[in-house]
Structure formats: C-alpha cells, structure tokens
Design an enzyme around this catalytic site. Structure first.
Site, mmCIF file in Angstrom:
data_model
loop_
_atom_site.group_PDB
_atom_site.id
_atom_site.type_symbol
_atom_site.label_atom_id
_atom_site.label_comp_id
_atom_site.label_asym_id
_atom_site.label_seq_id
_atom_site.Cartn_x
_atom_site.Cartn_y
_atom_site.Cartn_z
ATOM 1 N N ASP A 1 12.142 -35.408 5.731
ATOM 2 C CA ASP A 1 11.783 -35.477 7.129
ATOM 3 C C ASP A 1 12.977 -35.703 7.976
ATOM 4 O O ASP A 1 13.373 -36.753 8.027
ATOM 5 C CB ASP A 1 10.910 -37.032 6.834
ATOM 6 C CG ASP A 1 10.029 -37.110 8.108
ATOM 7 O OD1 ASP A 1 10.037 -36.464 9.225
ATOM 8 O OD2 ASP A 1 8.969 -37.990 8.177
ATOM 9 N N ARG B 1 7.601 -31.562 10.403
ATOM 10 C CA ARG B 1 7.597 -30.726 9.266
ATOM 11 C C ARG B 1 6.286 -29.745 9.130
ATOM 12 O O ARG B 1 6.374 -28.539 9.186
ATOM 13 C CB ARG B 1 7.890 -31.289 7.862
ATOM 14 C CG ARG B 1 9.174 -32.037 7.531
ATOM 15 C CD ARG B 1 8.966 -32.860 6.403
ATOM 16 N NE ARG B 1 8.151 -34.032 6.636
ATOM 17 C CZ ARG B 1 7.945 -34.981 5.792
ATOM 18 N NH1 ARG B 1 8.257 -34.795 4.483
ATOM 19 N NH2 ARG B 1 7.232 -35.914 6.110
ATOM 20 N N CYS C 1 1.974 -33.217 7.153
ATOM 21 C CA CYS C 1 3.217 -34.159 6.860
ATOM 22 C C CYS C 1 2.875 -35.409 7.329
ATOM 23 O O CYS C 1 1.521 -35.578 7.922
ATOM 24 C CB CYS C 1 4.403 -33.694 7.450
ATOM 25 S SG CYS C 1 4.216 -33.482 9.106
#
Length: 152
Positions: free
Chosen positions: A123, A14, A8
């Site tokens: 996100d 994440r 990520c």
C-alpha cells in the site's frame, strides 16, 4: 461481458490504479466492449474522496488515462454483479470474505495470483512507493488480461 472489480482498503491508491491500468490495457487490446472494470474499498474511511495525489502523479507519468474517480465501498450486490473480485493484499481478502462469506463461484482472488505470485501489493499510502505499486499492478493486470483473452 466480463466484469472486474479491483479492491483495496480505501479505493484511493491501489484499486483505482489497477482500474485505470487495466482499462488502458483493455483499450489497447481493443477489448473494451468485452471487459468492464471498476474499483472499490473494503473500508469506509475514504468514501467519496478522489484518488491519492501519488496515484494521479504515477498514472500521468505512465500516460495512463483516468477519470474523476470517487471512492466507494464494496456492497453485497457486487458479488453478483462482477465475475472477478480482485484484492490487492491479504487484509483485503479477509474483509472481502467477510462481505461475501460463501465464494461458491471462486470469484475472489489477489491480483498477483494471476502472475503466479503469492504476495501482496504494498500500500503506497504507507510506503510512499507508488513506482513499486505501479510495477506490481502492471504485472498483475497484464497477466489477468492474458487469462481473459483465453476466455474471450
């Protein structure tokens, strides 16, 4: 051994969540000797930092074990060291393809593609919704594990 790298933007929300969710699923399937999992960032913004407190809180709520994770950036060598390079969103894919411009082995993908979905995992750094991110990551990781079981 099958090697997976979740990726990520900063490697604090994440991708480490996916790393530890997948490790938990692999452990429960008794496949930890067959599947190796890590995570990394496309950016340098969070290098060396631990996981976001929202990620830590969500993993604890779900009883997902985790270790003292520190953010790291993807490297050129990661392409050769991992079988799966799995991003969380299209922006991650953009930077992954810049780092590894010739994906001849088709290692680069989005996590939700394994669940036959063509969308990003939001996100939670921006949305604040770690529950939604967790649900998407859980869905993607479960689908990925099913695919991997076919190879093992």
């Amino acid at each position: 051994m099958i090697k997976i790298l979740f990726i990520c933007h900063g490697n604090i929300c994440r991708s480490p969540m996916a790393e530890f969710v997948m490790k938990d699923l692999v452990q429960k399937a008794n496949l930890q000797d067959k599947i190796y999992i890590e995570s990394a960032a496309t950016s340098t913004e969070e290098l060396g930092n631990g996981m976001h407190r929202g990620t830590v809180t969500k993993l604890r709520q779900e009883n997902i074990p985790f270790t003292n994770h520190r953010a790291r950036q993807i490297t050129a060598q990661d392409y050769n060291n991992f079988d799966y390079l799995i991003g969380m969103d299209k922006e991650n894919l953009y930077y992954m393809n810049k780092r590894w411009p010739n994906d001849a082995d088709h290692k680069i993908s989005l996590l939700l593609e394994f669940a036959n979905l063509c969308r990003d995992i939001a996100d939670p750094w921006y949305t604040g919704n770690f529950d939604k991110t967790y649900a998407d990551i859980q869905l993607g990781c479960q689908a990925l594990l099913e695919k991997l079981k076919e190879r093992i």
